[in-house]
Motif scaffolding. Sequence first.
Motif, PDB file in Angstrom:
ATOM      1  N   ILE A 211      19.035   2.106   0.889  1.00  0.00           N
ATOM      2  CA  ILE A 211      18.201   1.690   2.015  1.00  0.00           C
ATOM      3  C   ILE A 211      16.733   1.977   1.740  1.00  0.00           C
ATOM      4  CG2 ILE A 211      17.589   2.241   4.416  1.00  0.00           C
ATOM      5  CD1 ILE A 211      20.579   2.518   4.983  1.00  0.00           C
ATOM      6  N   ASN A 212      16.451   3.163   1.183  1.00  0.00           N
ATOM      7  CA  ASN A 212      15.056   3.523   0.934  1.00  0.00           C
ATOM      8  C   ASN A 212      14.428   2.699  -0.179  1.00  0.00           C
ATOM      9  OD1 ASN A 212      13.953   6.049   2.518  1.00  0.00           O
ATOM     10  ND2 ASN A 212      16.139   6.360   2.236  1.00  0.00           N
ATOM     11  N   ARG A 213      15.191   2.388  -1.203  1.00  0.00           N
ATOM     12  CA  ARG A 213      14.687   1.511  -2.264  1.00  0.00           C
ATOM     13  C   ARG A 213      14.387   0.129  -1.690  1.00  0.00           C
ATOM     14  NH1 ARG A 213      13.100   4.255  -6.896  1.00  0.00           N
ATOM     15  NH2 ARG A 213      14.556   5.966  -7.240  1.00  0.00           N
TER      16      ARG A 213
ATOM     17  N   THR B 114       0.813  -1.224   0.000  1.00  0.00           N
ATOM     18  CA  THR B 114       0.000   0.000   0.000  1.00  0.00           C
ATOM     19  C   THR B 114       0.847   1.275   0.000  1.00  0.00           C
ATOM     20  OG1 THR B 114      -0.148  -0.030   2.420  1.00  0.00           O
ATOM     21  CG2 THR B 114      -1.897  -1.163   1.202  1.00  0.00           C
ATOM     22  N   THR B 115       2.160   1.145  -0.087  1.00  0.00           N
ATOM     23  CA  THR B 115       3.021   2.327  -0.074  1.00  0.00           C
ATOM     24  C   THR B 115       3.054   2.996  -1.448  1.00  0.00           C
ATOM     25  OG1 THR B 115       4.843   0.752  -0.327  1.00  0.00           O
ATOM     26  CG2 THR B 115       4.559   1.742   1.835  1.00  0.00           C
ATOM     27  N   ARG B 116       3.134   4.314  -1.400  1.00  0.00           N
ATOM     28  CA  ARG B 116       3.219   5.101  -2.637  1.00  0.00           C
ATOM     29  C   ARG B 116       4.642   4.985  -3.204  1.00  0.00           C
ATOM     30  NH1 ARG B 116       0.060   9.597  -4.234  1.00  0.00           N
ATOM     31  NH2 ARG B 116      -0.909   9.741  -2.159  1.00  0.00           N
ATOM     32  N   PRO B 117       4.801   4.794  -4.511  1.00  0.00           N
ATOM     33  CA  PRO B 117       6.139   4.632  -5.104  1.00  0.00           C
ATOM     34  C   PRO B 117       7.120   5.748  -4.760  1.00  0.00           C
ATOM     35  CG  PRO B 117       4.472   4.030  -6.708  1.00  0.00           C
ATOM     36  CD  PRO B 117       3.738   4.574  -5.510  1.00  0.00           C
TER      37      PRO B 117
ATOM     38  N   GLY C 181      11.981   9.021   1.577  1.00  0.00           N
ATOM     39  CA  GLY C 181      12.545   8.500   2.816  1.00  0.00           C
ATOM     40  C   GLY C 181      13.879   9.114   3.184  1.00  0.00           C
ATOM     41  N   ILE C 182      14.567   9.707   2.195  1.00  0.00           N
ATOM     42  CA  ILE C 182      15.873  10.309   2.483  1.00  0.00           C
ATOM     43  C   ILE C 182      15.742  11.726   3.049  1.00  0.00           C
ATOM     44  CG2 ILE C 182      16.905   8.965   0.608  1.00  0.00           C
ATOM     45  CD1 ILE C 182      17.154  11.589  -0.974  1.00  0.00           C
ATOM     46  N   VAL C 183      14.528  12.263   3.062  1.00  0.00           N
ATOM     47  CA  VAL C 183      14.333  13.649   3.502  1.00  0.00           C
ATOM     48  C   VAL C 183      14.714  13.861   4.968  1.00  0.00           C
ATOM     49  CG1 VAL C 183      12.640  15.473   3.863  1.00  0.00           C
ATOM     50  CG2 VAL C 183      12.630  14.179   1.727  1.00  0.00           C
ATOM     51  N   PRO C 184      14.204  13.054   5.940  1.00  0.00           N
ATOM     52  CA  PRO C 184      14.581  13.296   7.342  1.00  0.00           C
ATOM     53  C   PRO C 184      16.087  13.230   7.602  1.00  0.00           C
ATOM     54  CG  PRO C 184      12.629  11.918   7.243  1.00  0.00           C
ATOM     55  CD  PRO C 184      13.141  12.022   5.833  1.00  0.00           C
TER      56      PRO C 184
END
Length: 291
Positions: free
Chosen positions: A239-241, A162-165, A171-174
């Motif tokens: 990591i995010n991929r 259910t995650t948006r692509p 995810g790298i923003v924080p």
Amino acid sequence: MLDKKDRIYYELIIRSIYLVLAVVSFLSTLGFWNIWTGTGGGFNVYFFYNYFDWTLIMSIVATSAALIEDIKILKSGNISFTKKFPLLKFCTFSGMIFGLILGAFVVDRIGSLRLTDSTAFGSIYPAIATKGYWLDFSLLSSMCICPSLYIVMYILFEEKGTTRPVYANLGIVPPTLFYLTVKIFGIIMKSVYGGVDNLIAAGKYGVAFPYFFYDDLTFSGWWWIILWPSIFGVILVTINRSSYIISRLKRNENGKVCVDKTPYNEDESTDMLHPLVVKIRQRKANKNKNK
């Protein structure tokens, strides 16, 4: 295989345990444990340069929201997965993976706290090979126990597929915000003290540059300004991929675990991007009507 009602009970119990542990861990990184036990030190006013505090705060907010939603789901009798704050949960998940790796295998200094006898601000050493990592509750809980437990909770309790692509990129923003915040803080602090020599004389160099990759003394040269962000950028993207792929792993009708490639269901979306996507779609629809 647990039925839906049993799963929601396990969610409530484990998330509650995690929330208590994360709050206690966060308070201990602030110095309250040392103040309470009288073992020295005081309130850590520079807690914001601790990456593990950032992930703890994110996880506390995400877990609190999930717990509230779990209680509502249980009361309604319509047992399902939690739906709210999916982007925050995903960013926390990927951020915890990054923190677990960073803390275990790379970091031996956070600010003025050293886990080895090295006096070099740019020293790199696996924290798991030091006594401090295992014997200091604030370090062990924030760098190992909480990240590991949150990762397990995300894998077990969040609905897959259910995650948006675009989450794989967001995810790298924080971690990027953390890097820039601490970098800017270091530049300001160096300016206030009148340079590196004065920072060292005042014992504040480690505070201004709390991790090895900020250290201009060890890693001098313009290329390090490009190299360190590039290295961590590649790691974070990987990591995010990988986190996105994990969030999409489901069992098919044959019971085989595979990546769910079902298109993102915008109509059932509850994330913070949904209103923006709806507005963009509406504008495009209006433009097409006017043509």
